[in-house]
Scaffold this active site. Structure first.
Site, PDB file in Angstrom:
ATOM      1  N   HIS A   3     -19.390-100.326  30.168  1.00 55.02           N
ATOM      2  CA  HIS A   3     -18.811 -99.095  30.861  1.00 55.02           C
ATOM      3  C   HIS A   3     -18.349 -99.141  32.331  1.00 55.02           C
ATOM      4  O   HIS A   3     -18.692 -98.405  33.243  1.00 55.02           O
ATOM      5  CB  HIS A   3     -19.930 -97.847  30.868  1.00 55.02           C
ATOM      6  CG  HIS A   3     -20.200 -97.470  29.251  1.00 55.02           C
ATOM      7  ND1 HIS A   3     -21.025 -96.508  28.934  1.00 55.02           N
ATOM      8  CD2 HIS A   3     -19.834 -98.127  28.201  1.00 55.02           C
ATOM      9  CE1 HIS A   3     -21.130 -96.568  27.720  1.00 55.02           C
ATOM     10  NE2 HIS A   3     -20.555 -97.550  27.162  1.00 55.02           N
ATOM     11  N   ARG A  43     -16.711 -90.969  30.691  1.00 52.99           N
ATOM     12  CA  ARG A  43     -17.579 -91.986  30.067  1.00 52.99           C
ATOM     13  C   ARG A  43     -16.945 -93.495  30.508  1.00 52.99           C
ATOM     14  O   ARG A  43     -17.768 -94.240  31.092  1.00 52.99           O
ATOM     15  CB  ARG A  43     -17.897 -91.933  28.504  1.00 52.99           C
ATOM     16  CG  ARG A  43     -18.734 -92.894  27.976  1.00 52.99           C
ATOM     17  CD  ARG A  43     -18.888 -92.570  26.502  1.00 52.99           C
ATOM     18  NE  ARG A  43     -20.007 -93.469  25.812  1.00 52.99           N
ATOM     19  CZ  ARG A  43     -19.544 -94.577  25.029  1.00 52.99           C
ATOM     20  NH1 ARG A  43     -18.308 -95.047  25.018  1.00 52.99           N
ATOM     21  NH2 ARG A  43     -20.548 -95.568  24.728  1.00 52.99           N
ATOM     22  N   GLU A  68     -10.779 -90.500  23.222  1.00 54.13           N
ATOM     23  CA  GLU A  68      -9.974 -89.517  23.707  1.00 54.13           C
ATOM     24  C   GLU A  68      -8.466 -89.894  24.243  1.00 54.13           C
ATOM     25  O   GLU A  68      -8.600 -91.161  25.019  1.00 54.13           O
ATOM     26  CB  GLU A  68     -10.550 -88.539  24.665  1.00 54.13           C
ATOM     27  CG  GLU A  68     -11.796 -87.987  24.160  1.00 54.13           C
ATOM     28  CD  GLU A  68     -12.537 -87.152  25.173  1.00 54.13           C
ATOM     29  OE1 GLU A  68     -13.766 -86.563  24.976  1.00 54.13           O
ATOM     30  OE2 GLU A  68     -12.334 -87.106  26.275  1.00 54.13           O
ATOM     31  N   TYR A 116     -14.107 -83.637  32.365  1.00 56.26           N
ATOM     32  CA  TYR A 116     -13.485 -83.882  31.096  1.00 56.26           C
ATOM     33  C   TYR A 116     -14.850 -83.837  30.146  1.00 56.26           C
ATOM     34  O   TYR A 116     -14.699 -84.203  29.084  1.00 56.26           O
ATOM     35  CB  TYR A 116     -12.874 -85.277  31.067  1.00 56.26           C
ATOM     36  CG  TYR A 116     -11.277 -84.647  31.768  1.00 56.26           C
ATOM     37  CD1 TYR A 116     -10.447 -84.243  30.866  1.00 56.26           C
ATOM     38  CD2 TYR A 116     -11.237 -84.682  33.104  1.00 56.26           C
ATOM     39  CE1 TYR A 116      -9.233 -83.837  31.743  1.00 56.26           C
ATOM     40  CE2 TYR A 116      -9.899 -84.378  33.656  1.00 56.26           C
ATOM     41  CZ  TYR A 116      -8.947 -83.795  32.854  1.00 56.26           C
ATOM     42  OH  TYR A 116      -7.879 -83.422  33.463  1.00 56.26           O
TER      43      TYR A 116
END
Length: 349
Positions: free
Chosen positions: A140, A203, A228, A238
């Site tokens: 991430h 994320r 997404e 978001y």
């Protein structure tokens, strides 16, 4: 407005509205040219004025210059890169005023943080850090950087595995950042005072692209259920980690496209005319998303499914070709002998 048709195989045809502009040329997705092979996790890609591309390799920390018909040439090795897991040398962006300043920007993981540096292509060994202090992890890390039509540098920053970062305005992780080319806060346009944060609640976003009207779109990895595409607005939230995919919570903006994580794991994105292309890793396909001209999207269609393995990056070249990088040597793919490759799909005649 006229319409063009793209053959999808199995008899299906996607009809895509194309604007009245000579710059929108449909790529021939059945006829690629391999412009580079034998690479290891090519990640960021940006074009120079002469049509060649600069490409980063995540694990080697090399920046390569790729020209069709020639072997890739090493431009420089970025100092201080500490690759591990999903981290390493990630995004690359060429200055929009390259003709005057000769600058190239890279996003990378160091021993202590994620950061953005720049160098002059005519003196690549001298690298200047313009932003540092972004939390890093082996997952991430975000990492995509791109210049917007406003001349500002945008960066996708993942939550670094700490989900609470995404909703914390004081953290720059789990955000899309907007900055001046020197890393400073722009004089106007950012939603929060004295902050680089442009949008929050992300994320692990890794795709950035603008349409002809200047609207920003981002591709983002979900957790277990929904990946997404979002239309990004200043100050937009978001939803992560409260929401994954769509919700009825009015505090958060819903995505314009969702896919199951098995279908996508979307990384790079680019726009050609009114079509958003998104490269999918786990999904091993190139998604084509018709944009509706008002910030929304129609039904996506899949190209190249399973043909080249994991796809990391897609960029539209100045000549209308699509360049796509594979990511089969990233520890999660099944590499062919010639992987990783950079494929060039020329515009249709």
């Amino acid at each position: 407005m006229h319409r063009t048709m793209i053959a999808l195989g199995l008899g299906a045809v996607l009809v895509v509205a194309a604007p009245h502009t000579a710059s929108a040329m449909e790529p021939d997705l059945g006829n690629p040219q391999v412009v580079a092979s034998g690479l290891t996790v090519p990640w960021g890609l940006g074009f120079l004025p002469d049509g060649s591309a600069l490409v980063t390799e995540r694990n080697s920390a090399r920046v390569l210059r790729v020209t069709p018909g020639s072997a890739p040439a090493t431009v420089t090795t970025i100092a201080g890169v500490a690759p591990t897991g999903e981290a390493g040398l990630l995004g690359l962006a060429v200055s929009p005023t390259f003709g005057q300043d000769n600058l190239v920007y890279v996003y990378f993981t160091s021993a202590t943080d994620n950061r953005i540096a720049r160098f002059r292509l005519d003196a690549p060994a001298t690298q200047q850090v313009v932003l540092s202090g972004l939390a890093k992890a082996s997952i991430h890390d975000g990492g995509r950087i791109a210049f917007g039509p406003d001349g500002m540098l945008y960066a996708t920053v993942g939550d670094a595995g700490v989900t609470s970062n995404a909703q914390n305005q004081q953290s720059r992780n789990g955000k899309i950042l907007r900055m001046r080319p020197d890393g400073g806060v722009p004089a106007s346009g950012n939603p929060f005072p004295n902050s680089l944060v442009y949008s929050l609640g992300h994320r692990n976003p890794q795709g950035l692209a603008w349409d002809a009207q200047g609207r920003l779109y981002a591709a983002e990895f979900g957790q277990n259920t929904w990946d997404e595409v979002n239309q990004i607005v200043a100050g937009g939230n978001y939803g992560w980690p409260t929401v994954e995919g769509n919700s009825t919570d009015t505090r958060f903006r819903n995505p314009i496209v969702v896919w199951s994580t098995a279908e996508a794991s979307p990384s790079g994105a680019t726009i050609d005319g009114q079509t958003l292309f998104v490269a999918a890793l786990r999904g091993q396909r190139l998604w084509s998303v018709p944009l509706n001209g008002s910030g929304g999207a129609g039904t996506p269609s899949a190209f190249l499914q399973g043909r080249y393995g994991r796809l990391r990056t897609v960029e539209r070249a100045p000549d209308g070709a699509l360049w796509v990088t594979t990511s089969n040597r990233d520890g999660r793919g099944t590499p062919a002998a010639t992987d990783d490759r950079i494929l060039r799909f020329p515009p249709l005649p």
